[in-house]
Design a protein around this motif. Sequence first.
Motif, mmCIF file in Angstrom:
data_model
loop_
_atom_site.group_PDB
_atom_site.id
_atom_site.type_symbol
_atom_site.label_atom_id
_atom_site.label_comp_id
_atom_site.label_asym_id
_atom_site.label_seq_id
_atom_site.Cartn_x
_atom_site.Cartn_y
_atom_site.Cartn_z
ATOM 1 N N ASN A 23 -24.881 -21.755 30.696
ATOM 2 C CA ASN A 23 -24.389 -23.100 30.416
ATOM 3 C C ASN A 23 -25.362 -24.131 30.965
ATOM 4 O O ASN A 23 -26.049 -23.884 31.978
ATOM 5 N N CYS A 24 -25.417 -25.276 30.322
ATOM 6 C CA CYS A 24 -26.211 -26.389 30.832
ATOM 7 C C CYS A 24 -25.715 -26.742 32.229
ATOM 8 O O CYS A 24 -24.513 -26.905 32.460
ATOM 9 N N THR B 50 -22.459 -28.558 31.441
ATOM 10 C CA THR B 50 -21.746 -27.277 31.322
ATOM 11 C C THR B 50 -21.610 -26.791 29.881
ATOM 12 O O THR B 50 -20.885 -25.844 29.633
ATOM 13 N N ARG B 51 -22.283 -27.417 28.942
ATOM 14 C CA ARG B 51 -22.219 -26.948 27.557
ATOM 15 C C ARG B 51 -22.919 -25.597 27.434
ATOM 16 O O ARG B 51 -23.947 -25.358 28.058
ATOM 17 N N ALA B 52 -22.336 -24.712 26.641
ATOM 18 C CA ALA B 52 -22.917 -23.384 26.452
ATOM 19 C C ALA B 52 -24.274 -23.482 25.765
ATOM 20 O O ALA B 52 -24.444 -24.246 24.816
ATOM 21 N N LEU B 53 -25.237 -22.714 26.246
ATOM 22 C CA LEU B 53 -26.570 -22.671 25.667
ATOM 23 C C LEU B 53 -26.806 -21.311 25.032
ATOM 24 O O LEU B 53 -26.235 -20.304 25.466
ATOM 25 N N CYS C 174 -29.472 -28.559 28.542
ATOM 26 C CA CYS C 174 -29.429 -28.650 27.088
ATOM 27 C C CYS C 174 -30.381 -29.754 26.626
ATOM 28 O O CYS C 174 -30.798 -30.599 27.431
ATOM 29 N N THR D 279 -15.623 -29.657 30.023
ATOM 30 C CA THR D 279 -16.022 -28.260 29.846
ATOM 31 C C THR D 279 -16.369 -27.949 28.402
ATOM 32 O O THR D 279 -16.671 -26.812 28.055
ATOM 33 N N GLN E 252 -14.417 -27.928 25.769
ATOM 34 C CA GLN E 252 -13.426 -27.079 25.138
ATOM 35 C C GLN E 252 -12.775 -27.635 23.874
ATOM 36 O O GLN E 252 -12.478 -26.885 22.971
#
Length: 219
Positions: A2-3, A7-10, A17, A204, A206
């Motif tokens: 995650n960044c 926290t964004r998924a990479l 990111c 998060t 989501q």
Amino acid sequence: MNCLACTRALDNTARLCPTCTRGLDVRLADLPRQYLLLGLAENLQRRRSGDRGPVAVVRDAPMPLSEAALTLRAEGGIVTVLEEWRAAMQDARGWGPPAIGGPCARRVRDAARGLRMSLEWIAAEWDAAGDLSHEVRDLAARCRAVTDPADPEQQSRLLGHCVVVWEDGTACGADVRLPHGAPIAQCRRCQTTYPSATWLALRTGQPEPTDTAGTGVAA
């Protein structure tokens, strides 16, 4: 992975990111200018509560200087934050300590430039990249609160980052801010709106927006 900033998924092993990397670069590039703006007389004059603008300078009895501007310009402020991060970055890369000297304005410029020159490595490999991003974001916001208090961004609250996914599969990722007194937050880039039910989850990444075209409302 995650960044480390939002926290964004990479989909790779990077630490930041692309959106957070660009934001960090923009803020680092602007901090030397902010340092100079803080030195202008109108920004060093303390603002009275309720006044719309700077207090006029009275030759015989000038107003006290703005503590916020002085703190940001002094040792421990902008120059110290940037120089400490630059030194930490160079240490992490196995380099020697950076040379430091000259007027504070030059030191701010040199430290910011040194970090930007290693931004690709920072975003890709440095585990401290998230903390750097957060501290630079906070520092830039504190500067703008003095130099441009009318900036709408200073009167809004950051809730998280836009989860809209574009047609090419990339995420928007821009700041989602809630203007003071507003019931709905909005992405500053694609204008997608977010009702209150999504705010807690925004940090998060989501919530799933119902419209991915960039003009809709998140569910």
